[in-house]
Design an enzyme around this catalytic site. Structure first.
Site, PDB file in Angstrom:
ATOM      1  N   HIS A 100       1.192  -0.973   0.051  1.00  0.00           N
ATOM      2  CA  HIS A 100      -0.317  -0.041   0.189  1.00  0.00           C
ATOM      3  C   HIS A 100       1.474   1.513   0.267  1.00  0.00           C
ATOM      4  CE1 HIS A 100      -3.238   3.336   1.180  1.00  0.00           C
ATOM      5  NE2 HIS A 100      -4.270   2.066   0.747  1.00  0.00           N
ATOM      6  N   GLU A 172      -4.472   2.078  -7.205  1.00  0.00           N
ATOM      7  CA  GLU A 172      -4.890   3.435  -6.075  1.00  0.00           C
ATOM      8  C   GLU A 172      -3.562   4.171  -6.460  1.00  0.00           C
ATOM      9  OE1 GLU A 172      -6.859   1.671  -2.323  1.00  0.00           O
ATOM     10  OE2 GLU A 172      -4.418   1.482  -2.666  1.00  0.00           O
TER      11      GLU A 172
HETATM   12  P1  13P Z   1     -10.007   5.873   0.378  1.00  0.00           P
HETATM   13  O1  13P Z   1     -11.204   4.772  -0.428  1.00  0.00           O
HETATM   14  O2  13P Z   1     -10.209   6.481   1.671  1.00  0.00           O
HETATM   15  O3  13P Z   1     -10.073   6.782  -0.801  1.00  0.00           O
HETATM   16  O4  13P Z   1      -8.706   4.679   0.237  1.00  0.00           O
HETATM   17  C1  13P Z   1      -8.497   3.956  -0.494  1.00  0.00           C
HETATM   18  C2  13P Z   1      -7.356   2.876  -0.047  1.00  0.00           C
HETATM   19  O5  13P Z   1      -6.573   3.707   0.396  1.00  0.00           O
HETATM   20  C3  13P Z   1      -7.895   1.932   0.630  1.00  0.00           C
HETATM   21  O6  13P Z   1      -6.893   0.802   0.594  1.00  0.00           O
END
Ligand code: 13P
Length: 256
Positions: A100, A172
């Protein structure tokens, strides 16, 4: 082929064990049997995994499974504060998020470390949810796709084809996490298609066809439908919207 969609909620560093108990109970109670085929995963902090396990075991009809937010690659020993894959397995974790952007940024995690985590998890029978994502600067430089495909190649270095079957990827964009901003669904799909091509290069077309790729970054009940419609997006990795049962289950419903 059709891939089974997946919604994973990561609670990040939110929810005490007491608060988590309440949310897991709400989710188990409100989960409707008429949702279609979908894998639903919650990733509470380590301190709430045991509560989640007990509640979801007891709620035998519950279709929700458990994931962790991180793991250490060594099997056991003097590694103060670390949590092994076997420990997660014993708490019924089926998935574990790795790579992440918050771990990369705040805990200085390297691609090499992410790769070691991927191997440790797959050896323990836990499916990694492997994250990648570019900064706004990288996107504006037109380098988003090369950046994230490099991240994925580096993280999968050392993972043999025999272990790659359960892997889930999550795209992401860093600039979309927690900001309320998102790429257009088409932009997100373009990156997910490139990730699938990269997986195809590494493990062949059958594995790439089966690979599930999640989009993450400010996904919410208001924008989920547009992401669902994209051919290369198989679900969501959700932060903020996973902290409220109604919002999270709205996402589950949309993808199922
Ligand atoms: P949000 O949905 O709060 O933008 O976070 C996304 C995330 O980092 C999931 O790993």
């Amino acid at each position: 082929m059709t891939r089974k969609p997946m919604i994973a909620g990561t609670w990040k560093m939110n929810m005490t064990a007491t608060e988590a108990t309440k949310l897991v109970q709400q989710l188990a109670y409100q989960y409707e049997d008429n949702y279609g085929e979908i894998d639903v995963v919650i990733c509470p902090p380590f301190t709430a995994l045991r509560s989640a396990q007990v509640i979801l075991d007891y709620e035998t009809k519950s279709k929700i499974c458990i994931g962790a937010q991180d793991v250490y690659w060594e099997p056991k020993g003097a590694f103060t504060g670390a949590i092994s894959a076997e420990m997660l397995k014993n708490l019924s974790c089926v998935y574990c998020i790795i790579g992440h952007s918050e771990r990369r940024e705040y805990f200085c995690e390297s691609d090499e470390q992410v790769a070691r985590k991927a191997v440790a998890l797959t050896e323990a029978g836990i499916a990694p949810i492997l994250c990648c994502g570019e900064t706004l600067e990288t996107r504006e430089a037109g380098e988003a796709i090369s950046f994230v495909t490099d991240q994925i190649r580096a993280a999968l270095d050392g993972l043999p084809a025999s272990q790659a079957g359960g892997i889930v990827l999550a795209y992401e964009p860093i600039w979309a996490i927690g900001t309320g901003r998102t790429p257009s669904p088409e932009q997100a799909d373009e990156v997910c298609a490139a990730l699938r091509d990269t997986f195809c290069d590494l493990y062949g077309s059958a594995a790439a066809e089966q690979l599930r790729i999640l989009y993450g970054g400010s996904m919410n009940p208001g924008n989920v439908e547009a992401f669902c419609a994209m051919p290369n997006i198989d679900g969501g990795l959700v932060g903020g919207a996973s902290l409220k049962a109604d919002d999270f289950l709205a996402l589950v419903k949309a993808f199922s």
